[in-house]
Design a protein around this motif. Structure first.
Motif, PDB file in Angstrom:
ATOM      1  N   LEU A  89      48.232  80.283  34.325  1.00 35.72           N
ATOM      2  CA  LEU A  89      47.569  80.245  33.023  1.00 35.72           C
ATOM      3  C   LEU A  89      47.562  81.630  32.407  1.00 35.72           C
ATOM      4  N   LYS A  90      47.479  81.659  31.095  1.00 35.97           N
ATOM      5  CA  LYS A  90      47.354  82.914  30.359  1.00 35.97           C
ATOM      6  C   LYS A  90      45.952  82.992  29.769  1.00 35.97           C
ATOM      7  N   PHE A  91      45.312  84.117  29.984  1.00 37.41           N
ATOM      8  CA  PHE A  91      43.970  84.377  29.491  1.00 37.41           C
ATOM      9  C   PHE A  91      44.087  85.434  28.404  1.00 37.41           C
ATOM     10  N   HIS A  92      43.853  85.017  27.151  1.00 34.65           N
ATOM     11  CA  HIS A  92      43.986  85.898  25.985  1.00 34.65           C
ATOM     12  C   HIS A  92      42.596  86.439  25.660  1.00 34.65           C
ATOM     13  N   PHE A  93      42.421  87.739  25.806  1.00 35.93           N
ATOM     14  CA  PHE A  93      41.122  88.386  25.634  1.00 35.93           C
ATOM     15  C   PHE A  93      41.079  89.272  24.397  1.00 35.93           C
ATOM     16  N   ASP A  94      39.918  89.320  23.769  1.00 35.51           N
ATOM     17  CA  ASP A  94      39.553  90.390  22.838  1.00 35.51           C
ATOM     18  C   ASP A  94      38.366  91.076  23.488  1.00 35.51           C
ATOM     19  N   ILE A  95      38.523  92.376  23.768  1.00 32.61           N
ATOM     20  CA  ILE A  95      37.486  93.143  24.454  1.00 32.61           C
ATOM     21  C   ILE A  95      37.011  94.260  23.539  1.00 32.61           C
ATOM     22  N   VAL A  96      35.715  94.313  23.325  1.00 31.89           N
ATOM     23  CA  VAL A  96      35.105  95.360  22.510  1.00 31.89           C
ATOM     24  C   VAL A  96      33.898  95.903  23.268  1.00 31.89           C
ATOM     25  N   ASP A  97      33.807  97.231  23.354  1.00 31.02           N
ATOM     26  CA  ASP A  97      32.690  97.881  24.050  1.00 31.02           C
ATOM     27  C   ASP A  97      32.508  97.330  25.462  1.00 31.02           C
ATOM     28  N   ASP A  98      33.621  97.170  26.177  1.00 35.35           N
ATOM     29  CA  ASP A  98      33.619  96.737  27.571  1.00 35.35           C
ATOM     30  C   ASP A  98      33.033  95.348  27.796  1.00 35.35           C
ATOM     31  N   GLN A  99      33.016  94.524  26.747  1.00 36.70           N
ATOM     32  CA  GLN A  99      32.596  93.130  26.880  1.00 36.70           C
ATOM     33  C   GLN A  99      33.634  92.227  26.225  1.00 36.70           C
ATOM     34  N   ILE A 100      33.793  91.045  26.802  1.00 40.31           N
ATOM     35  CA  ILE A 100      34.736  90.079  26.235  1.00 40.31           C
ATOM     36  C   ILE A 100      34.079  89.431  25.025  1.00 40.31           C
ATOM     37  N   GLN A 101      34.775  89.510  23.893  1.00 40.02           N
ATOM     38  CA  GLN A 101      34.299  88.906  22.648  1.00 40.02           C
ATOM     39  C   GLN A 101      34.901  87.519  22.440  1.00 40.02           C
ATOM     40  N   HIS A 102      36.141  87.368  22.937  1.00 35.80           N
ATOM     41  CA  HIS A 102      36.859  86.120  22.719  1.00 35.80           C
ATOM     42  C   HIS A 102      37.810  85.897  23.887  1.00 35.80           C
ATOM     43  N   LEU A 103      37.878  84.663  24.369  1.00 36.62           N
ATOM     44  CA  LEU A 103      38.811  84.281  25.425  1.00 36.62           C
ATOM     45  C   LEU A 103      39.413  82.942  25.056  1.00 36.62           C
ATOM     46  N   LYS A 104      40.743  82.888  25.098  1.00 37.48           N
ATOM     47  CA  LYS A 104      41.458  81.624  24.917  1.00 37.48           C
ATOM     48  C   LYS A 104      42.364  81.453  26.118  1.00 37.48           C
ATOM     49  N   VAL A 105      42.255  80.304  26.792  1.00 40.95           N
ATOM     50  CA  VAL A 105      43.055  80.004  27.971  1.00 40.95           C
ATOM     51  C   VAL A 105      44.180  79.063  27.575  1.00 40.95           C
ATOM     52  N   THR A 106      45.430  79.455  27.907  1.00 38.27           N
ATOM     53  CA  THR A 106      46.602  78.634  27.572  1.00 38.27           C
ATOM     54  C   THR A 106      47.521  78.534  28.785  1.00 38.27           C
ATOM     55  N   GLU A 107      48.456  77.576  28.711  1.00 42.09           N
ATOM     56  CA  GLU A 107      49.462  77.455  29.778  1.00 42.09           C
ATOM     57  C   GLU A 107      50.651  78.310  29.445  1.00 42.09           C
TER      58      GLU A 107
END
Length: 107
Positions: A89-107
């Protein structure tokens, strides 16, 4: 593989089935999109991963990581009690200030 601390923490929490530590990797207003559903906020994310852990017992093995500014993608082999295990799986992250703001999991 050199991963940001928050992603290392996320993988370790997932592999221990620790939904509290997992959700603490996210901001209070974070959004997760997985399996066609959207989960908003740390509390909702904790409930989602707790249910997922009970259902699938999924563990992650990081394979590749790319980063571009605040956006990054982790490819990981995920195995558990779900059909087709293991799967990459691919985990697409947006990280701001050392915290995950957005995660989308795809194949």
């Amino acid at each position: 593989m050199n991963l940001p601390k928050v992603i290392t923490d996320l993988v370790n929490a997932q592999n221990r089935f620790d939904s509290i530590a997992y959700s603490n990797c996210f901001s209070e207003t974070a959004v997760v999109f997985d399996e066609g559903k959207t989960h908003k906020g740390r509390s909702d994310i904790q409930n989602w991963i707790e249910e997922s852990n009970q259902k699938y017992r999924s563990v992650m093995k990081p394979l590749e990581y790319t980063e571009n500014g605040t956006t990054s993608v982790l490819s990981a082999e995920c195995s558990g009690t779900f059909p087709g295990s293991p799967i990459i799986l691919k985990f697409h992250f947006d990280i701001v200030d050392d915290q995950i703001q957005h995660l989308k999991v795809t194949e």
